[in-house]
Design an enzyme around this catalytic site. Structure first.
Site, PDB file in Angstrom:
ATOM      1  N   LYS A 208       0.860  -1.186   0.000  1.00 22.99           N
ATOM      2  CA  LYS A 208       0.000   0.000   0.000  1.00 22.99           C
ATOM      3  C   LYS A 208       0.892   1.230   0.000  1.00 22.99           C
ATOM      4  CE  LYS A 208      -3.545   2.370   2.645  1.00 22.99           C
ATOM      5  NZ  LYS A 208      -4.606   2.241   3.653  1.00 22.99           N
ATOM      6  N   LYS A 263      -2.318  -1.472  -3.864  1.00 19.88           N
ATOM      7  CA  LYS A 263      -3.139  -0.268  -3.793  1.00 19.88           C
ATOM      8  C   LYS A 263      -2.283   0.976  -3.821  1.00 19.88           C
ATOM      9  CE  LYS A 263      -6.085   1.843  -0.347  1.00 19.88           C
ATOM     10  NZ  LYS A 263      -6.546   1.769   0.998  1.00 19.88           N
TER      11      LYS A 263
HETATM   12  C1  PBG Z   1      -7.406   3.504   5.664  1.00 18.11           C
HETATM   13  C2  PBG Z   1      -7.727   3.248   4.245  1.00 18.11           C
HETATM   14  C3  PBG Z   1      -7.518   4.130   3.178  1.00 18.11           C
HETATM   15  C4  PBG Z   1      -8.093   3.535   2.071  1.00 18.11           C
HETATM   16  C5  PBG Z   1      -8.603   2.295   2.453  1.00 18.11           C
HETATM   17  N1  PBG Z   1      -8.357   2.127   3.801  1.00 18.11           N
HETATM   18  C6  PBG Z   1      -6.944   5.496   3.143  1.00 18.11           C
HETATM   19  C7  PBG Z   1      -5.621   5.770   3.697  1.00 18.11           C
HETATM   20  O1  PBG Z   1      -4.793   4.895   3.889  1.00 18.11           O
HETATM   21  O2  PBG Z   1      -5.388   6.960   3.980  1.00 18.11           O
HETATM   22  C8  PBG Z   1      -8.148   4.168   0.709  1.00 18.11           C
HETATM   23  C9  PBG Z   1      -9.248   3.741  -0.186  1.00 18.11           C
HETATM   24  C10 PBG Z   1      -9.556   4.668  -1.302  1.00 18.11           C
HETATM   25  O3  PBG Z   1      -8.883   5.697  -1.511  1.00 18.11           O
HETATM   26  O4  PBG Z   1     -10.509   4.356  -2.032  1.00 18.11           O
HETATM   27  N2  PBG Z   1      -6.478   2.729   6.269  1.00 18.11           N
END
Ligand code: PBG
Length: 342
Positions: A208, A263
């Site tokens: 991520k 992601k």
């Molecule tokens: C939080 C989380 C995020 C997303 C999913 N879980 C945002 C972040 O890490 O700040 C992002 C999902 C999206 O942008 O559609 N842990």
């Protein structure tokens, strides 16, 4: 082998090999298509919120809403009618409930837990995935706990294990740790097993990235103001790195992840492709909020054909090597698939 160039042209000088032959008719294009998108590939993220009779559009995500729990049932019925196999739940809680330690995450009757119960009641077969991370619950908007001015890894992991148990007790099928702490997949697996939840799956956000594409999501779960200008770079990955992504994925697989998430999606297709080649493991892409909003805005402006652009982007995930795709376009695309065989 004889060099082919001699054979490439007929006597009259035209090409003998014409790749366009296979593309000429629709039936032929179908026969030679290498990748396929199916409704079975889709996971739909749903935002839930407090209050009643609330269906509010997220300003930075046109066409995507937050639902209060009393309206969730209808949405679950709709998603089920489209045969989408699973949903991922994300809560926006009251600001007053946010604390430095995100303790609302451990409330067995919090928004997410109630939503899990509703979903399971409406359709027990619909897979329910819940995020394990503290950002919807902390007043500072970080995924982890702060200690000595740092996001403290081990303190956070301890909390995440407890959060996972709370969600599993409410009935979720898959735990999805999205926090990027080290060692959390192994710790959560141990905790689940110790509690007898040996069949609950872990879909870890293994690679991520610290991405600007999450902006609209932070608006959706209401963490954008809490987070303010702080960044998540001390735990989410540097977009410059790919060897590190493979290390992250390898660790999560070894710690017991059942599926891994990469992601954001489209800007990281190279990572998906490398991961599939290296591990041949179930891979899920998350086409995140910012990707959705970019595409949706261009559609709304008439710059893209809606159906074509969405299919193209989702197909790119399949081509890169994904098994599943988390996408805000899931209901739209599922509906299109019902209407026609591609
Ligand atoms: C939080 C989380 C995020 C997303 C999913 N879980 C945002 C972040 O890490 O700040 C992002 C999902 C999206 O942008 O559609 N842990």
């Amino acid at each position: 082998m004889k060099h082919l160039s001699n054979n490439q042209f007929s006597a009259n000088g035209f090409p003998r090999i014409r790749l366009r032959r296979n593309r000429l008719s629709e039936f032929s294009r179908k026969l030679v298509s290498e990748n396929h998108l199916s409704v079975n590939d889709l996971i739909y993220p749903i935002f839930i919120t407090y209050g009643s009779k609330v269906k509010e559009e997220i300003s930075s995500m046109p066409g995507i809403y937050r639902y209060s729990l009393d309206l969730l049932q209808k949405e679950i019925e709709y998603i089920s009618s489209l045969n989408i196999p699973a949903i991922a739940l994300f809560p926006k809680i009251q600001n007053e409930l946010k604390t430095p330690f995100g303790k609302e995450a451990l409330n067995g009757n919090n928004l997410v837990c109630e939503a899990i119960r509703i979903s399971k009641k409406v359709n027990p077969k619909l897979g329910v995935i819940t995020d394990v991370a503290l950002d919807p619950y902390t007043d500072h908007g970080h995924d982890g706990l702060i200690h000595n001015d740092q996001i403290d890894n081990d303190l956070t992991v301890d909390m995440l294990c407890k959060q996972a148990i709370v969600q599993v007790e409410a009935g979720c099928d898959i735990i999805a740790p999205s926090d990027m702490m080290d060692g959390r997949v192994g710790a959560i697996r141990n905790t689940l097993d110790d509690h007898g939840y040996i069949n609950v799956q872990i879909m870890s956000y293994a690679a991520k990235y610290a991405s600007s594409f999450y902006g609209p999501f932070r608006d959706a779960v209401g963490s954008v103001l809490n987070l303010s200008k702080k960044s998540k770079k001390s735990y989410q990955m540097d977009p410059a790195n790919s060897a590190e992504a493979l290390r992250e994925i390898r660790l999560d697989i070894n710690e017991g992840a059942d599926m891994i998430i990469i992601k954001p999606g489209m800007p990281y297709l190279d990572i998906i492709n490398k991961a599939k080649e290296e591990f041949n493991f179930p891979i899920i892409a998350y086409q995140v909020s910012g990707e959705y909003s970019m595409i949706k805005c261009a559609i709304q402006n008439g710059w893209f054909n809606e159906e074509n652009i969405i299919f193209e982007t989702l197909m790119s995930f399949k081509r890169a090597g994904c098994d599943g795709i988390i996408t805000y376009f899931a209901p739209y695309i599922a509906k299109q698939m019902i209407n026609k065989v591609l």
